[in-house]
Design an enzyme around this catalytic site. Structure first.
Site, PDB file in Angstrom:
ATOM      1  N   GLU A  69       4.350   6.499 -10.558  1.00 54.60           N
ATOM      2  CA  GLU A  69       5.681   7.062  -9.412  1.00 54.60           C
ATOM      3  C   GLU A  69       6.879   6.706  -8.911  1.00 54.60           C
ATOM      4  OE1 GLU A  69       2.754   7.159  -5.132  1.00 54.60           O
ATOM      5  OE2 GLU A  69       2.422   5.845  -7.058  1.00 54.60           O
ATOM      6  N   SER A 123       0.720  -1.240   0.179  1.00 56.17           N
ATOM      7  CA  SER A 123      -0.117   0.531   0.041  1.00 56.17           C
ATOM      8  C   SER A 123       0.970   1.169   0.073  1.00 56.17           C
ATOM      9  CB  SER A 123      -0.608  -0.224   1.353  1.00 56.17           C
ATOM     10  OG  SER A 123      -0.462   0.484   2.343  1.00 56.17           O
ATOM     11  N   LYS A 124       0.325   2.506   0.203  1.00 55.78           N
ATOM     12  CA  LYS A 124       1.007   3.373   0.069  1.00 55.78           C
ATOM     13  C   LYS A 124       1.804   3.435   0.894  1.00 55.78           C
ATOM     14  CE  LYS A 124      -0.692   5.486  -3.804  1.00 55.78           C
ATOM     15  NZ  LYS A 124       0.621   5.518  -4.267  1.00 55.78           N
ATOM     16  N   ARG A 125       2.195   3.766   1.899  1.00 56.05           N
ATOM     17  CA  ARG A 125       2.658   3.771   3.193  1.00 56.05           C
ATOM     18  C   ARG A 125       3.966   2.684   3.393  1.00 56.05           C
ATOM     19  NH1 ARG A 125       2.462  -0.868   6.903  1.00 56.05           N
ATOM     20  NH2 ARG A 125       0.522  -1.953   6.099  1.00 56.05           N
ATOM     21  N   GLY A 139       5.782   3.257   0.099  1.00 52.85           N
ATOM     22  CA  GLY A 139       5.642   3.830  -0.763  1.00 52.85           C
ATOM     23  C   GLY A 139       5.589   3.948  -1.907  1.00 52.85           C
TER      24      GLY A 139
END
Ligand code: GLU
Length: 484
Positions: free
Chosen positions: A263, A253-255, A257
């Protein structure tokens, strides 16, 4: 094996996630490895989330990764259209077939009815599934409800008992008890067909031979198999790729990175490094003797080694340190020309004034420090920004150091530039003329040239900066050293 046809079938509802990119890559590799066809199909039936923008982003990410499709958007093919929103006639035609054959039926249950059923099942400790309330409505009942203005959804009538067994290409034999599944919706009351249905119609009509996708779809496969059977389509083979997890073992997930290809692109990763890295998420090349790191592989090598029997069913861990290392290796191996093309800021930089030779000198001096594309320009300021640093130079207001600066200027007066060899000879001569050695010789020159205590190696200042600039910095420093 030349009949192999695989597809990547993303729902473009946001940026392309690494999981999706890995699915696209494995389909691409499998097709290339067997001389098959790799198809891109856009599953854009979610009209709120599948915007034109997200389709554009998706195509851009796939193109950037080099995963170019043989059939699909912009490319055409005989079995299109390749956007699901352009295939509604085909879906309706097949829904009608199922209705006529009695394999599907209209369902008039309201969301409230369904929610009540669900809550009751949960209360009784049962797994919720559709009760089949509309399964056996009479023709008259159906007509009455339609006449009263209710638009039904259409449900698929699944066999009431039985087991769906299939040989998954990655997980091996896989079984599902169909009695645990309720009749599922294949067309919503708003007229939109559902994923399981469109996927089957498309895969069958596009003559897909191998369905390779993430194992989050494993539970959809028995439903799809039943639809294949009801529609009289030949079954493809299925292979479900394991999940990609973060280093802590939880779902990526986003956490953790960056998670989208875009991205990674923005952060300065190279497509070749990313595809090499992604290829190793759940696959490994065969053991072989090599003096190089066996995991550093060009796309051609990956294709030549790729086979589904080396794809693992256990979850893959995204190890960012390894990805970063790989990116650095790929980046440092690029030629100057490739770097200049990838980093247009180099040519635009006022420091280089489009001086090609100076750009090459800068790249040779700094390339060992590159890990990400951004690192290429990150060092320009070290060379270009200069102010005299009086504090650093004050201890060198000695006659020996004044002599040093003077000799530096005389010894370089006739030259146009300094090579590494020239610089070596220059230091020898300066040492001879001033009797300064080691740090007494090098430090003051570094301070005069860079204005800083630390930074790039001294030799890099001498070889990267134009000699005119070098001489002007020494001249300014000399004037300061002479001031009393
Ligand atoms: N549109 C589905 C997804 O993006 C496709 C799944 C499949 O490959 O069947 O998850």
């Amino acid at each position: 094996m030349s009949v192999v046809r695989v597809r990547f079938a993303p729902s473009p509802t946001g940026l392309l996630h690494v999981g999706g990119a890995r699915t696209a890559l494995f389909n691409y590799l499998f097709a290339r490895a067997c001389g098959g066809t790799y198809i891109l199909r856009i599953e854009d039936t979610d009209k709120e989330r599948s915007t034109e923008e997200s389709v554009k982003d998706l195509l851009k990410s796939l193109e950037w990764l080099g995963l170019l499709w043989d059939e699909g958007p912009g490319k055409g093919g005989d079995l299109g259209p390749y956007f699901q929103t352009e295939r509604f006639d085909l879906y309706n035609e097949h829904i009608d077939k199922l209705l006529e054959a009695g394999s599907a039926y209209p369902c008039f249950c309201t969301p409230e009815d369904l929610e009540r059923e669900r809550a009751d099942a949960l209360k009784n400790g049962q797994t919720p599934k559709y009760s089949g309330r509309c399964r056996d409505l009479s023709k008259q009942d159906i007509q009455k409800k339609i006449d009263s203005g209710i638009t039904p959804s259409i449900r698929f009538k699944i066999p009431l008992d039985g087991e769906i067994v299939f040989e998954d290409l990655i997980h091996g034999e896989t079984r599902f008890d169909s009695s645990l599944m309720g009749d599922f919706v294949i067309k919503r009351s708003n007229g939109y067909p559902t994923y399981n249905f469109t996927c089957v119609v498309d895969d069958a009509l596009m003559k897909i031979t191998h369905v390779l996708r993430g194992d989050d779809h494993l539970s959809n496969t028995p439903k799809q198999i039943m639809l294949y059977q009801a529609l009289g389509f030949e079954l493809p083979l299925f292979g479900h790729l394991s999940m990609i997890l973060g280093e802590d073992g939880s779902r990526l997930s986003k956490r953790h990175g960056a998670t989208s290809v875009e991205e990674f692109r923005e952060k300065g990763y190279l497509p070749a490094a990313l595809t090499n890295f992604l290829s190793l998420l759940g696959w490994s090349p065969p053991d072989r003797e090599t003096s190089e790191n066996p995991e550093l592989l060009t796309m051609e090598e990956i294709i030549s080694f790729f086979s589904l029997d080396r794809v693992s069913k256990t979850a893959a861990i995204l190890n960012r340190e390894k990805l970063d290392w790989m990116n650095g290796v790929y980046l440092r191996a690029l030629s100057d020309e490739e770097i200049i093309e990838l980093v247009p800021e180099l040519k635009r930089s006022p420091f280089f004034k489009d001086d090609a030779d100076m750009i090459h000198r800068y790249i040779s001096a700094t390339r060992d420090y590159y890990h990400f594309l951004g690192d290429v320009i990150a060092r320009i300021d070290d060379f270009s920004l200069w102010v005299i640093n009086k504090e650093l130079l004050t201890p060198f207001k000695t006659s020996a150091h004044i002599l040093l600066a003077e000799n530096f200027l005389t010894l370089t007066a006739e030259k146009d530039s300094l090579s590494i060899n020239d610089a070596g000879g220059l230091f020898k001569e300066l040492s001879k003329r001033t009797e300064l050695k080691g740090k007494d010789l090098y430090h003051p020159i570094r301070y005069m040239l860079s204005g800083k205590e630390e930074g790039p190696e001294l030799i890099h200042f001498l070889t990267v900066l134009p000699l005119k600039e070098i001489r002007s910095r020494i001249q300014n420093s000399l004037e300061f050293l002479r001031e009393s």
